[in-house]
Design a protein around this motif. Structure first.
Motif, mmCIF file in Angstrom:
data_model
loop_
_atom_site.group_PDB
_atom_site.id
_atom_site.type_symbol
_atom_site.label_atom_id
_atom_site.label_comp_id
_atom_site.label_asym_id
_atom_site.label_seq_id
_atom_site.Cartn_x
_atom_site.Cartn_y
_atom_site.Cartn_z
ATOM 1 N N ARG A 98 17.158 18.726 -11.262
ATOM 2 C CA ARG A 98 17.947 19.047 -12.463
ATOM 3 C C ARG A 98 18.693 20.371 -12.270
ATOM 4 O O ARG A 98 19.879 20.489 -12.576
ATOM 5 C CB ARG A 98 17.045 19.144 -13.700
ATOM 6 C CG ARG A 98 16.745 17.823 -14.361
ATOM 7 C CD ARG A 98 15.911 18.024 -15.605
ATOM 8 N NE ARG A 98 16.572 18.844 -16.590
ATOM 9 C CZ ARG A 98 17.387 18.397 -17.551
ATOM 10 N NH1 ARG A 98 17.657 17.117 -17.639
ATOM 11 N NH2 ARG A 98 17.930 19.227 -18.420
ATOM 12 N N TRP B 217 18.048 15.126 -21.604
ATOM 13 C CA TRP B 217 16.931 14.927 -20.680
ATOM 14 C C TRP B 217 16.824 13.448 -20.303
ATOM 15 O O TRP B 217 15.859 12.771 -20.635
ATOM 16 C CB TRP B 217 15.615 15.411 -21.295
ATOM 17 C CG TRP B 217 15.384 16.871 -21.076
ATOM 18 C CD1 TRP B 217 15.775 17.894 -21.878
ATOM 19 C CD2 TRP B 217 14.723 17.465 -19.958
ATOM 20 N NE1 TRP B 217 15.403 19.101 -21.347
ATOM 21 C CE2 TRP B 217 14.741 18.868 -20.162
ATOM 22 C CE3 TRP B 217 14.110 16.962 -18.810
ATOM 23 C CZ2 TRP B 217 14.170 19.755 -19.250
ATOM 24 C CZ3 TRP B 217 13.545 17.850 -17.912
ATOM 25 C CH2 TRP B 217 13.576 19.229 -18.132
ATOM 26 N N GLY C 6 16.648 11.565 -12.821
ATOM 27 C CA GLY C 6 17.029 12.920 -12.470
ATOM 28 C C GLY C 6 18.035 13.016 -11.345
ATOM 29 O O GLY C 6 18.690 14.047 -11.193
ATOM 30 N N LEU D 186 22.515 13.438 -15.864
ATOM 31 C CA LEU D 186 22.651 14.784 -16.423
ATOM 32 C C LEU D 186 24.028 15.351 -16.133
ATOM 33 O O LEU D 186 24.648 15.974 -16.995
ATOM 34 C CB LEU D 186 21.577 15.713 -15.833
ATOM 35 C CG LEU D 186 21.697 17.185 -16.238
ATOM 36 C CD1 LEU D 186 21.542 17.345 -17.743
ATOM 37 C CD2 LEU D 186 20.677 18.039 -15.494
#
Length: 538
Positions: free
Chosen positions: A62, A403, A407, A437
């Protein structure tokens, strides 16, 4: 003797020189002459996947995603043959290629994989077969069908709320719990109730038996091995000398990168009983003889139940040549394999985000209170309420946006004709992907300049075109032809769990580790979050 020693030393010197020259030449080519050389990104990333792997094994993907796009822009080269993008036209179709099954065989000379015809919706490479599988199971996972199992989820939530109220200290309003573990407990219990009409006993014991931590460590290993396809393929050799070599290489590679881990004490897996119960139920349902049916009647655990597995069995009975016995058994277990971690990650992020923003938590409770039906835990939160709880839904969706459970990049291989992304020519064979993300946080034209902030109001604007753009560029449930087939079941569980817990408890985050201390891999979860649950009635 000295002559032999001198010759040997010279040979070793020449060999070392040749190896170093080859490495230097390859590095120079990849950095300056490769077709992807013009795409911005770290120079070391262009040389080898080792650079990306170091970030992965540390669980910092992240942090890496943010740094890459903030530093290099919307199109970034992250490996010798891999590119990540965000907000540049998006993808019409996201192709996820993370294999959960081992291949049926591996060509030990060409490193080619032969995959079995099994139902693996995450990693099916045959597009025609995948579309057939989705059409077959589609009716079972429609919103109207999964709504039939609301009562099963209500039963789990009643037990969970009661158990949380009597946990030592929690009933008095001062107790704290590990949020991720309890969200995993509730997720597994909900899936058990909906799919099998069964409980693993996690709520009763107040523990998930270490299954969440153990499973998450598995993603650390998978995320690393996925960056080195040749090593992974060799480790899957399944015959003769190749099998021994592959097994040793796989063990060596895992040890070298530190992705081996021991089973913790008190480990209580739920997959073993899931396999057993699925097998018994299916065998009993397909039993051809009267004696077998008589045996079923004596065993209450094998009686016909009103659950999701019953629907899948009926699908097999009605279309046995298409939805085969193998498909049936795989799909029954896939509900748990695909659902327990994604639900846990989603529920954890939603309650962590809401609980760490007091004004959001208060507004959600006020909205939920207006829809309560009955008194303390006669309360029910039906799916019909979803249209009334606009702010709560926005708070849930915003947490999922910020979130996402994935990832790393949702990747595909560029086809023969290549493509152009952001003005850069991407040649055929390149691994091209988009981190959810990255898309959600740095696509300023869609989500705004404050994409890294938690702001539920983002989803309550009146601009319908902007709302449609946010939905279209949202990878919460996948994208294109690879959307989550169990989306409506997951949404039902998430909606009911969040509204139930917020109605019964004031959720206050008392410990939130820095994001860099939350290890995230291909699967990304918030870990180490501790919440205080204050009973509303007190």
């Amino acid at each position: 003797m000295s002559t032999i020693f001198t010759a040997t030393a010279q040979l070793l010197g020449w060999s070392l020189c040749f190896v170093l020259t080859t490495i230097a030449t390859l590095a120079f080519y990849r950095v300056y002459l490769h077709p992807l050389a013009g795409i911005p990104g770290p120079k070391l990333a262009a040389v080898s996947n080792v650079w990306l792997a170091r970030w992965v094994v540390k669980g910092r993907v992240r942090e890496l995603t943010k740094w890459l796009h903030q530093t290099y822009g919307p199109v970034v080269r992250v490996g010798p043959g891999e590119v990540w993008v965000c907000g540049v036209g998006g993808f019409k179709e996201i192709y996820v290629a993370t294999a959960l099954n081992k291949p049926a065989s591996v060509n030990q000379w060409k490193l080619g994989l032969v995959w079995p015809d099994t139902l693996d919706l995450l990693s099916e490479f045959d597009g025609k077969r995948y579309r057939l599988q989705r059409r077959l199971i589609g009716p079972v996972y429609t919103a109207s069908n999964v709504k039939r199992f609301e009562g099963a989820v209500d039963g789990v939530l009643a037990a969970a709320v009661a158990r949380l109220k009597v946990i030592e200290g929690c009933g008095g309003g001062a107790g704290t719990v590990d949020l991720k573990e309890w969200m995993h407990i509730i997720a597994v219990e909900c899936l058990g109730a909906v799919v099998l009409g069964w409980s693993p006993g996690y709520i009763k014991s107040g523990s998930d038996g270490g299954t969440s931590k153990q499973s998450y460590m598995g993603w650390k290993r998978k995320s690393l091995f996925g960056l080195f396809p040749a090593v992974t393929k060799v480790s899957l050799f399944d015959s003769g000398m190749g099998k021994r070599v592959g097994k040793r290489l796989g063990r060596f590679w895992a040890d070298a990168w530190g992705v081996t881990f021991a089973t913790p004490k008190g480990f209580k897996p739920f997959f073993t009983p899931v396999y057993q119960k699925v097998s018994k139920r299916i065998t009993a349902a397909l039993a051809p003889s009267q004696s077998a049916k008589a045996k079923v009647k004596k065993n209450k655990s094998l009686e016909v139940k009103e659950d999701l597995l019953t629907d899948l069995i009926q699908l097999h009975l009605s279309r046995p040549d298409e939805f085969t016995d193998n498909y049936l058994r795989r799909m029954a277990v896939t509900n748990f394999g695909a659902g327990h971690e994604t639900l846990c990650a989603t529920l954890t992020s939603v309650l962590a985000m809401i609980g760490s923003h007091a004004e959001v938590e208060a507004r959600c409770f006020a909205e939920i209170s207006s829809c309560l039906q009955g008194g303390p835990y006669k309360r029910r939160y039906d799916l019909e309420d979803v249209t009334k709880l606009r702010y709560t839904q926005a708070a849930i969706k915003e947490a999922q946006r910020l979130w996402p459970v994935i990832g790393m990049s949702l990747s595909r291989t560029v086809p023969e004709d290549g493509c152009v992304i952001g003005g850069y020519a991407i040649p055929a064979g390149t691994t091209l992907g988009c981190s959810p993300l990255g898309l959600h946080a740095f696509n300023e034209d869609v989500f705004g300049v404050d994409g890294l902030e938690y702001r539920p109001e983002r989803w309550l604007i009146e601009d319908l075109e902007r709302l449609r753009a946010m939905e279209r560029n949202n990878l919460i449930w996948g994208g294109g032809g690879r959307t989550c087939p169990g989306r409506y079941l997951a949404e039902m569980i998430v909606f009911k769990v969040v509204t139930a817990l917020l109605a019964e408890f004031q959720v206050e985050v008392v410990e939130m580790p820095e994001e860099g201390n939350m290890e995230c891999y291909f699967m990304a979860m918030m870990s180490g979050v501790v919440v205080r649950l204050r009973e509303r009635s007190r």
